[in-house]
Design an enzyme around this catalytic site. Structure first.
Site, PDB file in Angstrom:
ATOM      1  N   LYS A 189      23.987 -38.108 -30.377  1.00  0.00           N
ATOM      2  CA  LYS A 189      24.712 -37.314 -29.370  1.00  0.00           C
ATOM      3  C   LYS A 189      24.885 -35.863 -29.812  1.00  0.00           C
ATOM      4  CE  LYS A 189      29.246 -37.393 -27.045  1.00  0.00           C
ATOM      5  NZ  LYS A 189      30.570 -38.046 -27.043  1.00  0.00           N
ATOM      6  N   THR A 211      27.240 -34.665 -31.976  1.00  0.00           N
ATOM      7  CA  THR A 211      28.650 -34.289 -31.980  1.00  0.00           C
ATOM      8  C   THR A 211      28.827 -33.202 -33.040  1.00  0.00           C
ATOM      9  OG1 THR A 211      29.265 -35.805 -33.754  1.00  0.00           O
ATOM     10  CG2 THR A 211      29.286 -36.708 -31.501  1.00  0.00           C
ATOM     11  N   ALA A 267      28.377 -43.096 -35.220  1.00  0.00           N
ATOM     12  CA  ALA A 267      29.804 -43.426 -35.239  1.00  0.00           C
ATOM     13  C   ALA A 267      30.607 -42.152 -35.391  1.00  0.00           C
ATOM     14  CB  ALA A 267      30.117 -44.363 -36.413  1.00  0.00           C
ATOM     15  N   THR A 278      31.290 -50.620 -42.995  1.00  0.00           N
ATOM     16  CA  THR A 278      31.955 -49.951 -44.118  1.00  0.00           C
ATOM     17  C   THR A 278      32.877 -50.911 -44.875  1.00  0.00           C
ATOM     18  OG1 THR A 278      33.659 -48.289 -44.610  1.00  0.00           O
ATOM     19  CG2 THR A 278      33.665 -49.157 -42.389  1.00  0.00           C
ATOM     20  N   ASP A 279      33.101 -50.606 -46.142  1.00  0.00           N
ATOM     21  CA  ASP A 279      34.052 -51.423 -46.922  1.00  0.00           C
ATOM     22  C   ASP A 279      35.485 -51.273 -46.409  1.00  0.00           C
ATOM     23  OD1 ASP A 279      34.573 -48.841 -47.824  1.00  0.00           O
ATOM     24  OD2 ASP A 279      34.326 -49.284 -49.953  1.00  0.00           O
ATOM     25  N   GLU A 280      35.728 -50.218 -45.601  1.00  0.00           N
ATOM     26  CA  GLU A 280      37.104 -49.995 -45.115  1.00  0.00           C
ATOM     27  C   GLU A 280      37.581 -51.110 -44.194  1.00  0.00           C
ATOM     28  OE1 GLU A 280      38.341 -46.146 -43.901  1.00  0.00           O
ATOM     29  OE2 GLU A 280      37.124 -45.139 -45.406  1.00  0.00           O
ATOM     30  N   TYR A 320      40.025 -45.556 -37.432  1.00  0.00           N
ATOM     31  CA  TYR A 320      38.582 -45.593 -37.772  1.00  0.00           C
ATOM     32  C   TYR A 320      38.173 -46.975 -38.264  1.00  0.00           C
ATOM     33  CZ  TYR A 320      34.487 -45.332 -40.800  1.00  0.00           C
ATOM     34  OH  TYR A 320      33.285 -45.608 -41.416  1.00  0.00           O
ATOM     35  N   LYS A 377      35.648 -49.884 -36.611  1.00  0.00           N
ATOM     36  CA  LYS A 377      34.454 -50.436 -37.286  1.00  0.00           C
ATOM     37  C   LYS A 377      34.577 -51.960 -37.396  1.00  0.00           C
ATOM     38  CE  LYS A 377      31.440 -48.411 -38.922  1.00  0.00           C
ATOM     39  NZ  LYS A 377      30.151 -47.924 -38.327  1.00  0.00           N
ATOM     40  N   HIS A 420      47.316 -44.244 -46.007  1.00  0.00           N
ATOM     41  CA  HIS A 420      46.229 -44.006 -46.979  1.00  0.00           C
ATOM     42  C   HIS A 420      45.881 -45.250 -47.809  1.00  0.00           C
ATOM     43  CE1 HIS A 420      44.610 -40.709 -49.929  1.00  0.00           C
ATOM     44  NE2 HIS A 420      43.683 -41.577 -49.574  1.00  0.00           N
TER      45      HIS A 420
HETATM   46  P1  NAD Z   1      28.454 -38.712 -39.896  1.00  0.00           P
HETATM   47  O1  NAD Z   1      29.747 -38.434 -39.224  1.00  0.00           O
HETATM   48  O2  NAD Z   1      27.929 -37.762 -40.902  1.00  0.00           O
HETATM   49  O3  NAD Z   1      27.296 -38.881 -38.789  1.00  0.00           O
HETATM   50  C1  NAD Z   1      27.501 -39.604 -37.604  1.00  0.00           C
HETATM   51  C2  NAD Z   1      26.367 -39.255 -36.643  1.00  0.00           C
HETATM   52  O4  NAD Z   1      26.557 -40.040 -35.441  1.00  0.00           O
HETATM   53  C3  NAD Z   1      26.346 -37.794 -36.215  1.00  0.00           C
HETATM   54  O5  NAD Z   1      25.032 -37.295 -36.244  1.00  0.00           O
HETATM   55  C4  NAD Z   1      26.871 -37.812 -34.792  1.00  0.00           C
HETATM   56  O6  NAD Z   1      26.352 -36.775 -33.965  1.00  0.00           O
HETATM   57  C5  NAD Z   1      26.386 -39.180 -34.322  1.00  0.00           C
HETATM   58  N1  NAD Z   1      27.185 -39.708 -33.213  1.00  0.00           N
HETATM   59  C6  NAD Z   1      28.539 -39.764 -33.119  1.00  0.00           C
HETATM   60  N2  NAD Z   1      28.893 -40.289 -31.937  1.00  0.00           N
HETATM   61  C7  NAD Z   1      27.741 -40.592 -31.283  1.00  0.00           C
HETATM   62  C8  NAD Z   1      27.452 -41.182 -30.030  1.00  0.00           C
HETATM   63  N3  NAD Z   1      28.436 -41.546 -29.186  1.00  0.00           N
HETATM   64  N4  NAD Z   1      26.163 -41.375 -29.685  1.00  0.00           N
HETATM   65  C9  NAD Z   1      25.161 -40.988 -30.522  1.00  0.00           C
HETATM   66  N5  NAD Z   1      25.380 -40.412 -31.699  1.00  0.00           N
HETATM   67  C10 NAD Z   1      26.652 -40.225 -32.096  1.00  0.00           C
HETATM   68  O7  NAD Z   1      28.618 -40.164 -40.496  1.00  0.00           O
HETATM   69  P2  NAD Z   1      27.990 -40.807 -41.831  1.00  0.00           P
HETATM   70  O8  NAD Z   1      28.890 -40.527 -42.963  1.00  0.00           O
HETATM   71  O9  NAD Z   1      26.556 -40.456 -41.919  1.00  0.00           O
HETATM   72  O10 NAD Z   1      28.150 -42.366 -41.479  1.00  0.00           O
HETATM   73  C11 NAD Z   1      27.114 -43.060 -40.797  1.00  0.00           C
HETATM   74  C12 NAD Z   1      27.519 -44.503 -40.629  1.00  0.00           C
HETATM   75  O11 NAD Z   1      27.758 -45.094 -41.899  1.00  0.00           O
HETATM   76  C13 NAD Z   1      28.819 -44.697 -39.829  1.00  0.00           C
HETATM   77  O12 NAD Z   1      28.657 -45.817 -39.002  1.00  0.00           O
HETATM   78  C14 NAD Z   1      29.875 -44.959 -40.899  1.00  0.00           C
HETATM   79  O13 NAD Z   1      30.905 -45.754 -40.377  1.00  0.00           O
HETATM   80  C15 NAD Z   1      29.061 -45.671 -41.941  1.00  0.00           C
HETATM   81  N6  NAD Z   1      29.507 -45.539 -43.353  1.00  0.00           N
HETATM   82  C16 NAD Z   1      29.737 -44.289 -43.893  1.00  0.00           C
HETATM   83  C17 NAD Z   1      30.092 -44.202 -45.243  1.00  0.00           C
HETATM   84  C18 NAD Z   1      30.328 -42.858 -45.896  1.00  0.00           C
HETATM   85  O14 NAD Z   1      30.754 -42.810 -47.047  1.00  0.00           O
HETATM   86  N7  NAD Z   1      30.057 -41.743 -45.254  1.00  0.00           N
HETATM   87  C19 NAD Z   1      30.207 -45.355 -46.022  1.00  0.00           C
HETATM   88  C20 NAD Z   1      29.989 -46.610 -45.424  1.00  0.00           C
HETATM   89  C21 NAD Z   1      29.620 -46.675 -44.090  1.00  0.00           C
HETATM   90  O1  DAU Z   2      34.558 -46.314 -47.897  1.00  0.00           O
HETATM   91  C1  DAU Z   2      33.625 -45.918 -46.944  1.00  0.00           C
HETATM   92  C2  DAU Z   2      34.202 -44.811 -46.102  1.00  0.00           C
HETATM   93  O2  DAU Z   2      34.226 -43.654 -46.923  1.00  0.00           O
HETATM   94  C3  DAU Z   2      33.406 -44.545 -44.824  1.00  0.00           C
HETATM   95  O3  DAU Z   2      33.498 -45.667 -43.989  1.00  0.00           O
HETATM   96  C4  DAU Z   2      33.945 -43.307 -44.089  1.00  0.00           C
HETATM   97  O4  DAU Z   2      33.109 -43.016 -42.978  1.00  0.00           O
HETATM   98  C5  DAU Z   2      33.920 -42.145 -45.058  1.00  0.00           C
HETATM   99  O5  DAU Z   2      34.474 -41.000 -44.437  1.00  0.00           O
HETATM  100  C6  DAU Z   2      34.702 -42.476 -46.321  1.00  0.00           C
HETATM  101  O6  DAU Z   2      36.133 -42.614 -46.029  1.00  0.00           O
HETATM  102  P1  DAU Z   2      37.260 -42.007 -47.003  1.00  0.00           P
HETATM  103  O7  DAU Z   2      38.477 -41.825 -46.210  1.00  0.00           O
HETATM  104  O8  DAU Z   2      37.332 -42.791 -48.259  1.00  0.00           O
HETATM  105  O9  DAU Z   2      36.526 -40.602 -47.360  1.00  0.00           O
HETATM  106  P2  DAU Z   2      37.082 -39.100 -47.456  1.00  0.00           P
HETATM  107  O10 DAU Z   2      35.977 -38.274 -48.022  1.00  0.00           O
HETATM  108  O11 DAU Z   2      37.712 -38.652 -46.185  1.00  0.00           O
HETATM  109  O12 DAU Z   2      38.238 -39.225 -48.546  1.00  0.00           O
HETATM  110  C7  DAU Z   2      37.974 -39.759 -49.831  1.00  0.00           C
HETATM  111  C8  DAU Z   2      39.318 -39.791 -50.583  1.00  0.00           C
HETATM  112  O13 DAU Z   2      39.741 -38.440 -50.829  1.00  0.00           O
HETATM  113  C9  DAU Z   2      40.448 -40.431 -49.795  1.00  0.00           C
HETATM  114  O14 DAU Z   2      41.294 -41.144 -50.682  1.00  0.00           O
HETATM  115  C10 DAU Z   2      41.218 -39.260 -49.196  1.00  0.00           C
HETATM  116  C11 DAU Z   2      41.013 -38.162 -50.240  1.00  0.00           C
HETATM  117  N1  DAU Z   2      40.986 -36.781 -49.715  1.00  0.00           N
HETATM  118  C12 DAU Z   2      40.108 -36.514 -48.706  1.00  0.00           C
HETATM  119  C13 DAU Z   2      40.029 -35.229 -48.176  1.00  0.00           C
HETATM  120  C14 DAU Z   2      39.077 -34.917 -47.047  1.00  0.00           C
HETATM  121  C15 DAU Z   2      41.779 -35.791 -50.280  1.00  0.00           C
HETATM  122  O15 DAU Z   2      42.540 -36.036 -51.219  1.00  0.00           O
HETATM  123  N2  DAU Z   2      41.696 -34.528 -49.756  1.00  0.00           N
HETATM  124  C16 DAU Z   2      40.867 -34.205 -48.721  1.00  0.00           C
HETATM  125  O16 DAU Z   2      40.878 -33.026 -48.274  1.00  0.00           O
END
Ligand code: NAD
Ligand code: DAU
Length: 347
Positions: A35, A37, A84, A126-128, A154, A158, A280
């Site tokens: 999309k 976003t 997502a 996700t592990d969350e 979130y 999921k 948190h």
């Molecule tokens: P991200 O936010 O970087 O990317 C998400 C992508 O999805 C973006 O390109 C966005 O434009 C697209 N998107 C959002 N809404 C949409 C819609 N309605 N239709 C089509 N596209 C859409 O996310 P990420 O960190 O790359 O995570 C990808 C996937 O992995 C997610 O499902 C997330 O839950 C999962 N995940 C992320 C982590 C992490 O640490 N980042 C860990 C475990 C699982």
């Molecule tokens: O565990 C998998 C998940 O990891 C994914 O499903 C999510 O999409 C991904 O965003 C991530 O979630 P977290 O909430 O763990 O990630 P984030 O990078 O937002 O934060 C990591 C840790 O750092 C969390 O304990 C919050 C803390 N934090 C985060 C931000 C952005 C801070 O202390 N300061 C900050 O400014």
């Protein structure tokens, strides 16, 4: 030759997965819908767009007509759903879009997958979804049978999607798999997430906002290792199964931030303790023994190497993230951190 439909491929993990597929499986075709976003960036796919085996379409996964039309045309063999809303803090501010994209969007993709008979529908979860673990029980890890117990809008969205995937498998026989991975880091991560945010702020000598006391623990995995695990699951994983993915690399947030400060030669005075995230989660830790035993997967990049590569990438690709920071994100940063920074304490 297979056609692999990747959703959310203009985001962080999806884009890394697109490149892995194009490099490792040049015989296959990759179709990406996104999309675009705030988190999706077509610049990230610039190299992929030059590849004749790659097609991109700007489509919202909630747009049933557009998704069905794309399936009609492409008849994908495998669907991998990365699309997502992914940021916990944003879900606390505005849950609705998380439920729409993460749950209803998943439903649309699975309905289309049923109608067009895809051989595998893979849900990137996700592990969350397992909630969190206490700090004083290092022996406890999330396994695939740990009950779902979510904390944020979130993670709840999921988990809702995961339950729906299970239902489509059991009720309709859709050939599904689910993976649940720990925190990823690496190139192309949007600078709202911990590691790239701290790199970007440190380079600009801005405060480094650590939530609470910074003692929360995450289990970090290099993004390429996550993508390789998904690649194994979609090709060799057992239909109907869930696979946990993680690298036994638990670290406290404060230690990650200190490591980034040191690597960039900045002062720890930048570290600023701010109001904690609501609800948190304290600690995440994955037991990846099932994917190791069944599919032979093991992480290949050690954290000490992965974080060096990641910091180097952000230094070499300043244009990529500075473009992002100059736009809508600046308003987000002011809204999300303005009040927090007023009540902040220095390290
Ligand atoms: P991200 O936010 O970087 O990317 C998400 C992508 O999805 C973006 O390109 C966005 O434009 C697209 N998107 C959002 N809404 C949409 C819609 N309605 N239709 C089509 N596209 C859409 O996310 P990420 O960190 O790359 O995570 C990808 C996937 O992995 C997610 O499902 C997330 O839950 C999962 N995940 C992320 C982590 C992490 O640490 N980042 C860990 C475990 C699982
Ligand atoms: O565990 C998998 C998940 O990891 C994914 O499903 C999510 O999409 C991904 O965003 C991530 O979630 P977290 O909430 O763990 O990630 P984030 O990078 O937002 O934060 C990591 C840790 O750092 C969390 O304990 C919050 C803390 N934090 C985060 C931000 C952005 C801070 O202390 N300061 C900050 O400014």
């Amino acid at each position: 030759m297979a056609t692999i439909l990747v959703t959310g491929g203009a985001g962080f993990i999806g884009a890394n997965f697109v490149y892995l597929q194009l490099n490792e499986h040049p015989e296959d075709r990759v179709v990406c819908i996104d999309k675009l976003t705030y988190a999706g960036n077509l610049e990230t796919l610039e190299e992929a767009l030059k590849n004749p085996n790659f097609r991109f379409e700007k489509i919202d996964i909630c747009d049933r007509d557009a998704v069905f039309a794309l399936f009609e045309e492409e008849r994908p063999d495998i669907v991998v759903n990365f699309a997502a809303e992914s940021h916990v803090d944003r879900s606390i501010e505005n849950p609705a879009v998380f439920l729409e994209t993460n749950i209803l969007g998943t439903q649309v993709l699975m309905d289309a997958s049923r109608k067009y008979g895809v051989k595998r529908y893979h849900q990137v979860s996700t592990d969350e979804v397992y909630g969190d673990l206490p700090l004083d029980r290092p022996d406890l890890l999330f396994t695939e049978t740990t009950p779902l117990k979510t904390s944020s809008p979130y993670s709840s969205s999921k988990a809702g999607a995961d339950l729906l995937v299970g239902a489509y498998h059991r009720t309709f026989g859709l050939p599904t798999t689910i993976s649940r991975c720990s925190n990823n880091y690496g190139p192309y991560q949007f600078p709202e997430k911990l590691i790239p945010l701290m790199i970007a702020n440190a380079l600009a000598d801005k405060p480094l906002p650590v939530y609470g006391a910074g003692l929360n623990v995450r289990d970090w995995l290099y993004v390429e290792d996550h993508c390789k695990a998904i690649d194994l699951i979609i090709r060799h994983g057992k239909v109907g199964e869930v696979y946990n993915i993680g690298g036994h690399n638990e670290m406290r947030n404060i230690d990650i931030v200190k490591l980034i400060v040191e690597a960039l030669g900045k002062s720890e005075d930048l570290i600023t303790f701010v109001t904690d995230r609501k609800g948190h989660d304290m600690r995440y830790a994955i037991d990846p023994s099932k994917i190791h035993a069944e599919l032979g997967w093991l992480p290949e990049t050690m954290f000490k190497d992965g974080i060096k590569k990641t910091i180097a990438w952000y230094l070499e690709n300043k244009d990529w993230w500075q473009n992002i920071l100059s736009g809508e994100y600046q308003n987000y940063f002011d809204t999300m951190y303005g009040a927090r920074l007023k009540d902040a304490k220095k390290a």
